[in-house]
Write a protein that holds these residues in place. Sequence first.
Motif, PDB file in Angstrom:
ATOM      1  N   TYR A   1       0.875  -1.176   0.000  1.00 35.74           N
ATOM      2  CA  TYR A   1       0.000   0.000   0.000  1.00 35.74           C
ATOM      3  C   TYR A   1       0.911   1.225   0.000  1.00 35.74           C
ATOM      4  N   THR A   2       0.612   2.223  -0.867  1.00 38.90           N
ATOM      5  CA  THR A   2       1.467   3.404  -1.006  1.00 38.90           C
ATOM      6  C   THR A   2       0.749   4.658  -0.516  1.00 38.90           C
ATOM      7  N   TYR A   3       1.432   5.386   0.375  1.00 38.27           N
ATOM      8  CA  TYR A   3       0.924   6.679   0.825  1.00 38.27           C
ATOM      9  C   TYR A   3       1.402   7.753  -0.163  1.00 38.27           C
ATOM     10  N   ALA A   4       0.447   8.400  -0.798  1.00 35.58           N
ATOM     11  CA  ALA A   4       0.788   9.458  -1.750  1.00 35.58           C
ATOM     12  C   ALA A   4       0.982  10.776  -1.003  1.00 35.58           C
ATOM     13  N   PRO A   5       2.032  11.534  -1.349  1.00 38.37           N
ATOM     14  CA  PRO A   5       2.223  12.824  -0.676  1.00 38.37           C
ATOM     15  C   PRO A   5       1.131  13.805  -1.066  1.00 38.37           C
ATOM     16  N   THR A   6       0.819  14.715  -0.176  1.00 40.35           N
ATOM     17  CA  THR A   6      -0.135  15.777  -0.510  1.00 40.35           C
ATOM     18  C   THR A   6       0.488  16.682  -1.566  1.00 40.35           C
ATOM     19  N   PRO A   7      -0.212  16.967  -2.673  1.00 43.46           N
ATOM     20  CA  PRO A   7       0.379  17.826  -3.708  1.00 43.46           C
ATOM     21  C   PRO A   7       0.538  19.263  -3.213  1.00 43.46           C
ATOM     22  N   THR A   8       1.500  19.963  -3.787  1.00 43.41           N
ATOM     23  CA  THR A   8       1.675  21.387  -3.492  1.00 43.41           C
ATOM     24  C   THR A   8       1.769  22.144  -4.806  1.00 43.41           C
TER      25      THR A   8
ATOM     26  N   LEU B   1       1.231  25.038 -14.261  1.00 49.11           N
ATOM     27  CA  LEU B   1       1.239  24.955 -12.803  1.00 49.11           C
ATOM     28  C   LEU B   1       2.497  24.211 -12.374  1.00 49.11           C
ATOM     29  N   THR B   2       3.229  24.793 -11.426  1.00 50.65           N
ATOM     30  CA  THR B   2       4.454  24.181 -10.917  1.00 50.65           C
ATOM     31  C   THR B   2       4.282  23.859  -9.442  1.00 50.65           C
ATOM     32  N   GLY B   3       4.770  22.694  -9.020  1.00 51.49           N
ATOM     33  CA  GLY B   3       4.644  22.294  -7.623  1.00 51.49           C
ATOM     34  C   GLY B   3       5.330  20.967  -7.367  1.00 51.49           C
ATOM     35  N   THR B   4       4.783  20.175  -6.449  1.00 52.00           N
ATOM     36  CA  THR B   4       5.337  18.854  -6.132  1.00 52.00           C
ATOM     37  C   THR B   4       4.189  17.867  -5.948  1.00 52.00           C
ATOM     38  N   GLY B   5       4.507  16.590  -6.095  1.00 52.84           N
ATOM     39  CA  GLY B   5       3.518  15.538  -5.837  1.00 52.84           C
ATOM     40  C   GLY B   5       2.345  15.569  -6.788  1.00 52.84           C
ATOM     41  N   LEU B   6       2.558  15.991  -8.033  1.00 54.82           N
ATOM     42  CA  LEU B   6       1.450  16.182  -8.970  1.00 54.82           C
ATOM     43  C   LEU B   6       1.142  14.939  -9.810  1.00 54.82           C
ATOM     44  N   THR B   7       1.948  13.900  -9.704  1.00 52.58           N
ATOM     45  CA  THR B   7       1.681  12.661 -10.447  1.00 52.58           C
ATOM     46  C   THR B   7       0.306  12.108 -10.064  1.00 52.58           C
ATOM     47  N   GLY B   8      -0.445  11.705 -11.079  1.00 55.24           N
ATOM     48  CA  GLY B   8      -1.762  11.132 -10.804  1.00 55.24           C
ATOM     49  C   GLY B   8      -2.823  12.151 -10.461  1.00 55.24           C
ATOM     50  N   THR B   9      -2.592  13.432 -10.813  1.00 59.28           N
ATOM     51  CA  THR B   9      -3.602  14.466 -10.542  1.00 59.28           C
ATOM     52  C   THR B   9      -4.928  14.088 -11.192  1.00 59.28           C
ATOM     53  N   THR B  10      -5.978  14.183 -10.418  1.00 56.74           N
ATOM     54  CA  THR B  10      -7.312  13.815 -10.912  1.00 56.74           C
ATOM     55  C   THR B  10      -8.191  15.027 -11.181  1.00 56.74           C
ATOM     56  N   ALA B  11      -7.790  16.202 -10.672  1.00 60.42           N
ATOM     57  CA  ALA B  11      -8.612  17.403 -10.894  1.00 60.42           C
ATOM     58  C   ALA B  11      -7.763  18.650 -10.728  1.00 60.42           C
ATOM     59  N   VAL B  12      -8.034  19.646 -11.577  1.00 58.26           N
ATOM     60  CA  VAL B  12      -7.478  20.994 -11.437  1.00 58.26           C
ATOM     61  C   VAL B  12      -8.668  21.934 -11.462  1.00 58.26           C
TER      62      VAL B  12
END
Length: 334
Positions: A80-87, A106-117
């Motif tokens: 099971y993988t804990y995904a970081p909160t995106p920034t 948009l620039t930030g971190t943890g954006l892999t797998g974004t489901t909504a903007v």
Amino acid sequence: MAPPTLTSVVPNTGPAAGTNPVTLNGTQFTGATAVTFGSAAALSYTVTSPSAITATVPPGTGTVNVTVRTPAGLSNTVSYTYAPTPTLSSIAPSQGPTAGGTTVVLTGTGLTGTTAVTFGSTPATSFTVNSATQITAVTPAGTGAVPVTATTVGGTSGAVFFYYLNAPSLASVAPSQGPASGGTTVVLTGSGLTGTTAVTFGSTPATSFTVNSATQITAVSPAGTGAVPVTVTGPGGTSNTVIYTYLSAPALTALSPAQGPTDAGASVTLTGTALTTTHAVHFGAAPAAFTVVSDTTVVAIAPAGPAGSVPVTATTSGGTSNSLSYLRVAAPAI
């Protein structure tokens, strides 16, 4: 009794904060005494059947092993993988028209797998996840300043702001006409002109322009023909149009009479074309008083001058005409 067997955790990723429900699939779950995610116990779990357990994930980080324990022993593990909160740290450009359609990065971190903007409460028209640190999105329609966020399985990011700008508006262009060769300095008056990036006459860019204020631009007309729409474009979009008219240069075909005295006062009729906007008539270098009768006729009063031929021209908003010769004849002497 055989120990339990795990085959999957659905979903197998979630936020670092935990508290999200998952389903453990497998066999021999009856009588389960513990469900663990790494070294942390599930916040709660319910054995719904010998082959399924519903559990609430505890907080955690990274990828951990999930196990189930029953009186018969400990199961195998599944990941099971804990995904970081995106920034989000920036958006570029940070402003655009209220109609939407602006492509932003948009620039930030943890954006892999974004489901909504989202822009405010409105989803982006479209978006593409370029990498874990970058998303390209297209703005929806909106107004004012709105918070922009990205959502992944790890949660929803903090906001960066996008500013919707009204399109510029034009009220007038002065002067509203000039020669087909261009080069006329005009003043555009309107509102929302700050940040103007383009001024066009029809489909042709202005030769140059200067934004004087939010309500005024000074521009130089390019070459053109006929009546053309003038627009300005800025971060908020493209303005309405005002009309600028290119005038043909005047042409002279006849002077009547073509000769007169050296003294001032002789009336001379200039015949030609495109004479309506005549603002000067010259006999050589000397200006003459004149009256515009029609687009084809101007009546001038010849100024005094020495005997001999002198070129006569008419100058209009469209330029200066060709010249015709006027002969000054000296009075007879006895």
